[in-house]
Write an enzyme that holds these catalytic residues in place. Structure first.
Site, short mmCIF file in Angstrom:
data_model
loop_
_atom_site.label_atom_id
_atom_site.label_comp_id
_atom_site.label_asym_id
_atom_site.label_seq_id
_atom_site.Cartn_x
_atom_site.Cartn_y
_atom_site.Cartn_z
N TYR A 141 10.35 15.07 -51.20
CA TYR A 141 11.23 15.93 -50.42
C TYR A 141 11.36 17.33 -51.01
CZ TYR A 141 12.79 11.67 -47.99
OH TYR A 141 12.85 10.52 -47.26
N LYS A 189 5.93 2.14 -56.83
CA LYS A 189 4.62 1.77 -56.27
C LYS A 189 3.58 1.99 -57.36
CE LYS A 189 2.17 0.35 -52.71
NZ LYS A 189 2.25 -1.07 -52.27
N ASP A 221 7.18 -2.29 -51.35
CA ASP A 221 6.95 -3.14 -50.19
C ASP A 221 7.54 -4.53 -50.41
OD1 ASP A 221 5.03 -3.23 -52.16
OD2 ASP A 221 3.33 -3.47 -50.82
N ASP A 245 15.72 6.47 -49.79
CA ASP A 245 16.14 6.84 -48.45
C ASP A 245 15.88 5.69 -47.48
OD1 ASP A 245 16.94 8.27 -46.23
OD2 ASP A 245 15.32 9.73 -46.31
N ASP A 249 18.72 2.56 -45.98
CA ASP A 249 18.92 2.40 -44.54
C ASP A 249 18.65 0.95 -44.12
OD1 ASP A 249 19.60 5.02 -44.31
OD2 ASP A 249 17.94 5.60 -43.01
#
Length: 356
Positions: A141, A189, A221, A245, A249
């Site tokens: 970001y 990851k 994942d 993020d 959610d």
């Protein structure tokens, strides 16, 4: 206590939920004899509509001098095609950077009475109480260089993390775990990304400073799948900006509604508190938005910025009492009777006034 709290209503349902949360803050001030000075400033699309930047200078100055900040939401599809610096979301990136807010805390819990509100079976959801600690000022970001090249021929973003950035967010996670159930899951990851390999190595080093806290590592994942299959298995999750993020959610969805989730952004400057749900322009102005996330964010504000633990717990107890009474906004009603934003706020405020 005398405290200055800056309200940033923002866009969409932001003004409605901030109004609800401010009502609750005033009830707390009355109940405990505090003096909270609540002032408002403009941010996001609300600023752009007045030909101002998404984060006006006056707003930033007010934020820098406040004791704490409560934000509603930013975002408006009318600006989706504008350059990044002229989009409402640029205000969030800007205020986080300017205030040095590098740690985002997003708790997700099952409130009593809402065990059946989410998509998971109540037996799977039982006992879910997790905290996602998200690094907030690094990663994709913020990374440079970035951009779109040619006539939309290609685009690029940069994911970058330093040892310092990883160390400080890891310590936030371990400190949080010490007052919870003493377990940290670090999500990365590392099988693909060099930034994740550094992340895993540094978090492991920091863990040695906290021998009383158990650390495990999980690929993002796998973590996403496990949140859906066994959410109660998590205590504290620490992860980088984009992964946090997305995962936070998902956590909101499984506990019933994004409208329930509060958050705190902490770091060098005044803390910034906001519900996770976003601006939801399709339901703005209809008095149907769920204000629980914003109200619970004021609880985090009292706890983390003002160090008022009893007052924070009073808000949480009042939320629990309100939900236990059967009051539901439309997102939680599952087709049954529902009440509006203002009715929930009034009920929570009345529960605070009657709390002993």
């Amino acid at each position: 206590m005398n405290a200055s709290i800056l309200l940033l209503p923002g866009d969409g349902i932001g003004p409605e939920v901030v109004t609800a949360a401010a009502h609750v803050l005033r009830a707390v001030a009355t109940r405990f004899g505090h003096d909270f000075t609540l002032t408002e400033a403009t941010i996001g699309a609300a600023a752009l509509k007045h030909n101002l930047p998404p984060l006006p200078d006056d707003t930033l100055r007010a934020a820098q001098t406040a004791d704490a900040i409560l934000l509603g939401a930013v975002g408006d599809p009318a600006y989706d095609r504008d350059p990044p610096a002229r989009r409402p979301e640029a205000a969030l990136l800007g205020i986080r950077k300017a205030l040095g807010l590098y740690a985002n805390l997003r708790p997700a819990r099952v409130w009593p009475g809402l065990e059946d509100a989410g998509p998971l079976k109540a037996a799977v959801l039982a006992g879910t109480d997790m905290l996602v600690v998200r690094e907030l000022t690094g990663g994709l970001y913020y990374g440079e260089p970035r951009g779109i090249e040619g006539n939309n021929a290609s685009a690029h973003n940069t994911m970058r993390y330093s040892r310092h950035e990883i160390e400080r967010i890891a310590r936030r996670a371990f400190e949080a775990a010490r007052v919870r159930r003493r377990r940290v899951t670090s999500v990365d990851k590392a099988n693909v990304l060099e930034t994740s390999r550094l992340w895993r190595a540094v978090v492991t080093e920091v863990a040695a400073e906290y021998p009383d806290v158990t650390l495990d590592h999980m690929l993002v994942d796998s973590c996403a799948m496990r949140i859906a299959l066994a959410p109660a298995s998590f205590d504290v999750i620490v992860t980088e900006n984009m992964f946090g993020d997305i995962l936070s959610d998902e956590a909101g969805a499984i506990v019933g509604s994004l409208g329930l989730l509060p958050s705190a952004s902490l770091g060098e400057g005044p803390g910034l508190y906001e519900p996770v749900h976003g601006s939801a322009p399709d339901i703005a102005g209809r008095n149907i938005a769920n204000p629980i996330g914003a109200i619970a964010s004021t609880g985090m504000l009292l706890r983390h910025s003002l160090r008022l633990e009893d007052e924070a717990r009073t808000i949480e107890t009042a939320i629990q009492q309100t939900l236990a009474s059967g009051m539901r906004t439309a997102d939680l009603a599952q087709g049954g009777p529902s009440v509006g934003t203002t009715e929930i706020a009034t009920a929570v405020a009345e529960a605070i006034a009657g709390h002993s």
